[in-house]
Design a protein around this motif. Sequence first.
Motif, PDB file in Angstrom:
ATOM      1  N   GLU A  68      25.840  99.173  90.292  1.00 58.36           N
ATOM      2  CA  GLU A  68      25.452  98.205  89.392  1.00 58.36           C
ATOM      3  C   GLU A  68      26.456  97.018  88.883  1.00 58.36           C
ATOM      4  O   GLU A  68      27.583  97.466  88.476  1.00 58.36           O
ATOM      5  N   ASN A  69      26.444  95.844  89.365  1.00 53.79           N
ATOM      6  CA  ASN A  69      27.576  94.659  89.167  1.00 53.79           C
ATOM      7  C   ASN A  69      27.113  93.672  88.073  1.00 53.79           C
ATOM      8  O   ASN A  69      25.656  93.532  87.716  1.00 53.79           O
ATOM      9  N   LEU A  70      27.930  92.943  87.515  1.00 52.49           N
ATOM     10  CA  LEU A  70      27.487  92.017  86.246  1.00 52.49           C
ATOM     11  C   LEU A  70      27.674  90.902  86.933  1.00 52.49           C
ATOM     12  O   LEU A  70      28.644  90.247  87.545  1.00 52.49           O
ATOM     13  N   LEU A  71      26.483  89.853  87.018  1.00 55.17           N
ATOM     14  CA  LEU A  71      26.434  88.426  87.629  1.00 55.17           C
ATOM     15  C   LEU A  71      26.454  87.490  86.608  1.00 55.17           C
ATOM     16  O   LEU A  71      25.533  87.795  85.347  1.00 55.17           O
ATOM     17  N   VAL A  72      27.105  86.310  86.710  1.00 54.80           N
ATOM     18  CA  VAL A  72      26.839  85.288  85.608  1.00 54.80           C
ATOM     19  C   VAL A  72      26.132  84.014  86.405  1.00 54.80           C
ATOM     20  O   VAL A  72      26.575  83.999  87.732  1.00 54.80           O
ATOM     21  N   GLY A  73      25.649  83.259  85.596  1.00 51.75           N
ATOM     22  CA  GLY A  73      25.248  81.953  86.424  1.00 51.75           C
ATOM     23  C   GLY A  73      25.757  80.631  85.568  1.00 51.75           C
ATOM     24  O   GLY A  73      25.707  80.729  84.305  1.00 51.75           O
ATOM     25  N   ILE A  74      26.053  79.743  86.107  1.00 49.88           N
ATOM     26  CA  ILE A  74      26.521  78.451  85.863  1.00 49.88           C
ATOM     27  C   ILE A  74      25.692  77.307  86.011  1.00 49.88           C
ATOM     28  O   ILE A  74      25.734  77.200  87.381  1.00 49.88           O
ATOM     29  N   GLN A  75      25.300  76.541  85.284  1.00 52.32           N
ATOM     30  CA  GLN A  75      24.624  75.291  85.766  1.00 52.32           C
ATOM     31  C   GLN A  75      25.217  74.355  86.231  1.00 52.32           C
ATOM     32  O   GLN A  75      26.231  73.800  85.699  1.00 52.32           O
ATOM     33  N   GLU A  76      25.125  73.928  87.549  1.00 51.32           N
ATOM     34  CA  GLU A  76      25.830  72.775  88.106  1.00 51.32           C
ATOM     35  C   GLU A  76      25.282  71.462  87.702  1.00 51.32           C
ATOM     36  O   GLU A  76      24.006  71.211  86.974  1.00 51.32           O
ATOM     37  N   GLU A  77      25.949  70.348  87.925  1.00 47.73           N
ATOM     38  CA  GLU A  77      25.654  69.115  87.476  1.00 47.73           C
ATOM     39  C   GLU A  77      24.181  68.542  88.251  1.00 47.73           C
ATOM     40  O   GLU A  77      23.453  67.852  87.821  1.00 47.73           O
ATOM     41  N   ASN A  78      23.835  69.191  89.254  1.00 50.11           N
ATOM     42  CA  ASN A  78      22.565  68.799  90.051  1.00 50.11           C
ATOM     43  C   ASN A  78      21.676  69.841  89.636  1.00 50.11           C
ATOM     44  O   ASN A  78      20.438  69.872  90.259  1.00 50.11           O
ATOM     45  N   GLU A  79      21.643  70.344  88.355  1.00 45.69           N
ATOM     46  CA  GLU A  79      20.711  71.481  87.763  1.00 45.69           C
ATOM     47  C   GLU A  79      20.590  72.652  88.479  1.00 45.69           C
ATOM     48  O   GLU A  79      19.813  73.347  88.000  1.00 45.69           O
ATOM     49  N   ARG A  80      21.162  72.909  89.436  1.00 39.38           N
ATOM     50  CA  ARG A  80      20.980  74.181  90.296  1.00 39.38           C
ATOM     51  C   ARG A  80      22.050  75.207  89.631  1.00 39.38           C
ATOM     52  O   ARG A  80      23.016  74.685  88.787  1.00 39.38           O
ATOM     53  N   MET A 105      29.894  70.531  75.834  1.00 41.59           N
ATOM     54  CA  MET A 105      29.396  69.934  77.201  1.00 41.59           C
ATOM     55  C   MET A 105      29.620  70.984  78.275  1.00 41.59           C
ATOM     56  O   MET A 105      30.827  71.617  78.362  1.00 41.59           O
ATOM     57  N   LYS A 106      28.553  70.989  79.129  1.00 42.29           N
ATOM     58  CA  LYS A 106      28.631  72.038  80.257  1.00 42.29           C
ATOM     59  C   LYS A 106      29.620  71.262  81.258  1.00 42.29           C
ATOM     60  O   LYS A 106      29.107  70.258  81.714  1.00 42.29           O
ATOM     61  N   THR A 107      30.500  72.063  81.868  1.00 43.04           N
ATOM     62  CA  THR A 107      31.377  71.347  83.029  1.00 43.04           C
ATOM     63  C   THR A 107      31.490  72.421  84.061  1.00 43.04           C
ATOM     64  O   THR A 107      31.456  73.615  83.983  1.00 43.04           O
ATOM     65  N   LEU A 108      31.504  71.970  85.362  1.00 36.46           N
ATOM     66  CA  LEU A 108      31.796  72.658  86.452  1.00 36.46           C
ATOM     67  C   LEU A 108      32.660  71.921  87.484  1.00 36.46           C
ATOM     68  O   LEU A 108      32.412  70.980  87.705  1.00 36.46           O
ATOM     69  N   LYS A 109      33.844  72.646  87.802  1.00 38.08           N
ATOM     70  CA  LYS A 109      34.698  71.803  88.661  1.00 38.08           C
ATOM     71  C   LYS A 109      35.028  72.775  89.646  1.00 38.08           C
ATOM     72  O   LYS A 109      35.469  73.968  89.709  1.00 38.08           O
ATOM     73  N   HIS A 110      34.934  72.384  91.086  1.00 38.67           N
ATOM     74  CA  HIS A 110      35.336  73.173  92.273  1.00 38.67           C
ATOM     75  C   HIS A 110      36.739  72.487  92.771  1.00 38.67           C
ATOM     76  O   HIS A 110      36.849  71.390  92.962  1.00 38.67           O
ATOM     77  N   ALA A 111      37.482  73.403  92.853  1.00 36.95           N
ATOM     78  CA  ALA A 111      38.933  72.966  93.226  1.00 36.95           C
ATOM     79  C   ALA A 111      38.993  72.609  94.930  1.00 36.95           C
ATOM     80  O   ALA A 111      39.924  71.881  95.325  1.00 36.95           O
ATOM     81  N   LEU A 112      37.924  73.165  95.377  1.00 32.96           N
ATOM     82  CA  LEU A 112      37.904  72.768  96.773  1.00 32.96           C
ATOM     83  C   LEU A 112      36.407  72.084  97.357  1.00 32.96           C
ATOM     84  O   LEU A 112      35.638  72.446  96.732  1.00 32.96           O
ATOM     85  N   LEU A 113      36.392  71.048  98.111  1.00 34.22           N
ATOM     86  CA  LEU A 113      35.189  70.311  98.438  1.00 34.22           C
ATOM     87  C   LEU A 113      34.508  71.098  99.380  1.00 34.22           C
ATOM     88  O   LEU A 113      34.890  72.263 100.140  1.00 34.22           O
ATOM     89  N   LEU A 114      33.283  71.376  99.203  1.00 34.91           N
ATOM     90  CA  LEU A 114      32.159  72.159  99.959  1.00 34.91           C
ATOM     91  C   LEU A 114      31.624  71.425 101.042  1.00 34.91           C
ATOM     92  O   LEU A 114      32.268  70.379 101.443  1.00 34.91           O
ATOM     93  N   SER A 115      30.678  71.794 101.575  1.00 33.32           N
ATOM     94  CA  SER A 115      30.101  71.236 102.890  1.00 33.32           C
ATOM     95  C   SER A 115      29.034  70.133 102.581  1.00 33.32           C
ATOM     96  O   SER A 115      28.479  69.596 103.686  1.00 33.32           O
ATOM     97  N   ALA A 116      28.933  69.450 101.414  1.00 33.03           N
ATOM     98  CA  ALA A 116      27.989  68.490 101.273  1.00 33.03           C
ATOM     99  C   ALA A 116      28.221  67.319 101.714  1.00 33.03           C
ATOM    100  O   ALA A 116      27.557  66.391 102.455  1.00 33.03           O
ATOM    101  N   ALA A 117      29.557  66.814 101.667  1.00 29.71           N
ATOM    102  CA  ALA A 117      30.024  65.806 102.346  1.00 29.71           C
ATOM    103  C   ALA A 117      29.805  65.534 103.946  1.00 29.71           C
ATOM    104  O   ALA A 117      29.294  64.726 104.469  1.00 29.71           O
ATOM    105  N   VAL A 118      30.254  66.953 104.261  1.00 29.14           N
ATOM    106  CA  VAL A 118      29.942  67.072 105.944  1.00 29.14           C
ATOM    107  C   VAL A 118      28.763  66.872 106.386  1.00 29.14           C
ATOM    108  O   VAL A 118      28.129  66.233 107.232  1.00 29.14           O
ATOM    109  N   THR A 119      27.643  67.507 105.577  1.00 30.40           N
ATOM    110  CA  THR A 119      26.261  67.481 105.946  1.00 30.40           C
ATOM    111  C   THR A 119      25.608  66.114 105.791  1.00 30.40           C
ATOM    112  O   THR A 119      25.104  65.450 106.671  1.00 30.40           O
TER     113      THR A 119
END
Length: 391
Positions: A231-243, A1-15
């Motif tokens: 040249e840098n290496l980038l990775v993408g992680i899918q969040e719960e909102n499909e972004r 199962m794909k998971t994504l955990k942010h240790a710090l709250l972002l600005s969504a709640a503020v918005t």
Amino acid sequence: MKTLKHALLLSAAVTTALSSMPVEAQTQRALERRAERNARQLQRQANRADYYSAGTWQDLNPWIRQNGVAPLARAANAIGQTVDAATRIGDGQFGYRDKTAQNTWFYDYYTYTPTYYTQPTEGRYAGAIRYFDADNDGVYDSRSYYRDSDADGRYDEYDRYDFYSSGNDDASVQVEVDTTAGDERRNADARNRDTRANHARDTYRGPEDARRHNVQGEIAFVKKAEVNGNENLLVGIQEENERTLAIDLGPADALRGKHVEVGSMIEVVGVFETIGEKQLLIADSFQVEGGQMFEVDRAAGLNLTGEIVDIKSTPIGSADHYIAVVSIDGERQLVDLGPTSTYKFKIEPATKVTLRGFPVRAAEHRVILAEQVQIAGQTFDIQTLSTSNNR
């Protein structure tokens, strides 16, 4: 199962909270933001200082001429071209080479002003450093040091040190910290897109978020991107909102054999940058599948090796600095080696030196401001923020 955990709250709640506020409260908030902008404008004037004083050059110029260092306008093309190629950054350049749906989770190339975060503590960075090239000539004109004075996770104060002033750059160059919430700022930007386009060349914004973000999840995408010419290496992680959350892991060459691949679990610590219309996590360190933590080396600037022709000590702000004339590829270049107290021995002429630093324009000279110096088999990291204040 794909998971994504942010240790710090972002600005969504503020918005969300802002959107539900009555009109009167939103009007009050607009007035507060205007007052904050006015306060920042005043701070822009009060918190500026010259890195090198006029007295510094009165002391150094006879010695510089004696050692045959050419003024900036007549400096050798070989060094000038190296400086230009290494430092011409140009914020705001980004785009795709492949516009297929599966590739547009982040840009194929982008540029941004590298930011150096200092003193990580309690989930945030105490400070951040940015260099600015107002006229885009490949030689930096100023440096700003941003601080989170109230430890709330957002930068709210800064000091700006001018290496060179045209006498009218207040009218054309602004360096500021925007303390509004991220989503609120983006909405305002959308409403004022045309205005921002007209002033884009004249406005430089500093970092906003002082927090150290901890993110983990399963890698869904991997790509290489051209970042500031590298040249840098980038990775993408899918969040719960499909972004997709994009993460820059640093120079690709340094990550060979680190097993960064689709399907692997990754944990990343870093800071957020806004590139174009997308958010990007700039990794400080990461680990794959619970392995060893890898520290990302994002060292920028010039890497130079040469021999010291002559050297002297002179006051810069509140500390004595070593200023050296260094022969680099047959050309003589001025180098600020930082506070003399950094070194445990006296530096003498005819000494080999390897350094990493930034070319800055000061008076009629180009000076390499050293960030790291290797000399006599030892490596020294140069700390100048507390010693360069001439006020």
